[in-house]
Design an enzyme around this catalytic site. Sequence first.
Site, short mmCIF file in Angstrom:
data_model
loop_
_atom_site.label_atom_id
_atom_site.label_comp_id
_atom_site.label_asym_id
_atom_site.label_seq_id
_atom_site.Cartn_x
_atom_site.Cartn_y
_atom_site.Cartn_z
N ASP A 244 -1.75 -7.85 -0.40
CA ASP A 244 -1.58 -7.23 0.92
C ASP A 244 -2.84 -6.49 1.36
O ASP A 244 -3.74 -6.23 0.56
CB ASP A 244 -0.40 -6.26 0.89
CG ASP A 244 -0.58 -5.13 -0.12
OD1 ASP A 244 -0.95 -5.43 -1.27
OD2 ASP A 244 -0.38 -3.96 0.23
N GLU B 202 0.54 -2.91 -2.48
CA GLU B 202 -0.31 -1.85 -3.03
C GLU B 202 -0.59 -0.79 -1.97
O GLU B 202 -0.62 0.39 -2.26
CB GLU B 202 -1.63 -2.44 -3.53
CG GLU B 202 -2.45 -1.50 -4.42
CD GLU B 202 -3.37 -0.54 -3.67
OE1 GLU B 202 -3.78 0.46 -4.26
OE2 GLU B 202 -3.67 -0.81 -2.50
ZN LIG Z 1 -6.98 -2.17 -2.49
#
Ligand SMILES: [Zn+2]
Length: 582
Positions: A175, A242
């Site tokens: 992501d 993340e």
């Molecule tokens: Zn990163």
Amino acid sequence: MKSTPPPVLPIDAGSPHGDRASSRSRRCVLVFIALVLLLLVRFPDIASFKRFIPSAESEHDFGSGCAQPDPLFPSNHPELDKAFEHISSESFRNATIRRLSGAVQVRTESFDDLGAIGEDPRWDVFYDFHQYLEKTFPLIHEKLLVEKVNTHGLLYTWKGSDESLKPTLLMAHQDTVPVPPETVPDWTYPPWSGAYDGKNIWGRGASDCKNQLIAAMETLELLLEAGFQPKRTILLSFGFDEECSGTRGASHLAAFIQERYGKDGIAVIVDEGSSFEYAWGTLFAKPGTAEKGYTDVHITVRAPGGHSSVPTDHTSIGILSELITRIESEQYRTRLVDSNPYYTQLQCGAAYSPEFPSKLKKLLRRRLSSASSPHGTCKAKPDHLALEAAKQGPAIKYLMQTSQAVDVISGGIKVNALPERATAVVNHRINIGETTQVVKDRLAVLAGAVARKHNLTLHAFDGKEEPSSIILSPSAHELEAAPVTPADGSIRGPFSVLAGTTRALYGEEVVVTPGIMTGNTDTRYYWDLTRHIFRFAPGLDPEDGPGLGAIHTVDERVSVLNHVNSVKWFTLFVRNMDEAEL
Ligand SMILES: [Zn+2]
Ligand SMILES: *[C@@H]1O[C@H](CO)[C@@H](O)[C@H](O)[C@H]1NC(C)=O
Ligand SMILES: *[C@@H]1O[C@H](CO)[C@@H](O)[C@H](O)[C@H]1NC(C)=O
């Protein structure tokens, strides 16, 4: 912080104000020196005796705290060496531009308000990303075990021939942070274009961190093509949230991996992280071996309401303001514990950097020569080394200090009504060697004093609340400082392999030193899998010099040469780990 007893962790023996024991030992030293002088006067021909006088002023071997392993190359292997050379070719460069550019073009934005997987359609873009990887890396998808964890987490397993060897694990996240629509016009190239301008690839995720993900994939595809047969299992683990805490991606992947390989079942982990940096005239590689901790503390003041024509002297807003003023009136201590990687960085600077400041060197020498002497019980002596180092600027200071920042405040709803409730949130990044409890204890003392003054009850982190009280509560995202990865270049271990690989690729003038991450990566879920976690972006474009390409902001980009170099680095590292006797 007068009202708070600081943590009893005496680390500074360089204070000029010694306690009674040290004044006694100073007297001992004086007597000793007097004796020596007497001896030298009586027997001037024993000048060589001088060599044996232990002296704090003798030149310290700073290098011993910053041993640099020799460049480490994997053993010769014609096919694999040819594959490595191929990475420098124009055709590889052309292909890598296509692969990374294509990855940037898949809009894998992650949002703080994402709903459940399968319900919120914004997750579905990860199916597209997986398809893109399948198409781009056919050998990996044909030959390796591919597992999807919690729908979008990706785990690739290349089984080694020797099951007694713990796996090498490479991480990255799929992501990216979102692109705020109002910033799109500010981009030189559109944020999801993956444009190539002859030098850089542009777009969101180009350097955080689809470059790392694609480099790891390219490495394995290349090694498969060249017929590599690993002894040590190689794993790739790619989370997908993340940028919003990793609760759905990395946390599930880590649990899955631990189920299979057990606690401490992994040899080494390399994830995104810090990179290269010039300091004191020297080029350092700084793999992150530590992460500061994190806590947001929510403060709520509840006070009686009523009409503002007959007010109390202090409303909840005034009382909250008083508490905030007290919080800001003192900062956390600047202190550098031995395990803080910045302590090693200072030693590296003193050993290898021509421009290392002499005052710092003097304080460092004093600190190193006192390290073996027993510490007194005296509390909170100023850490002169840390204080001097902190003068280099806030970015350095906060490598050695818990930060506090009052970032959010609210209270009051109407101009003629006394506010019954006022709240603030204080953000903290916890210093290496301290804990979130240090923060909580200090805030409890400060809030307790304000509560007493205003006849309010204090509820400090007890999960309760009532009218007329001050309530302190922690955030959901609390995190202790990460365990510090061992980073002694003089012993055989994952750090030496990493440092030796880096010096093999970039030359011996690069000094490899452990570094600190002030933010957190997905590795926060992987602590139990290995002590050897490195947060490292291994690419370097010597023309650009070090530095991340505008991550999290407009014009994010990565130089193709930087990217190509990171493929080379991963290729050498994986082979070196395969041969390492660890
Ligand atoms: Zn990163
Ligand atoms: C690489 O791409 C450039 C620009 O498109 C092209 O001119 C060159 O021939 C390509 N080289 C190879 C070896 O594919
Ligand atoms: C303090 O608060 C208690 C209970 O809320 C109340 O009974 C008491 O009178 C207050 N004391 C003062 C000095 O306001």
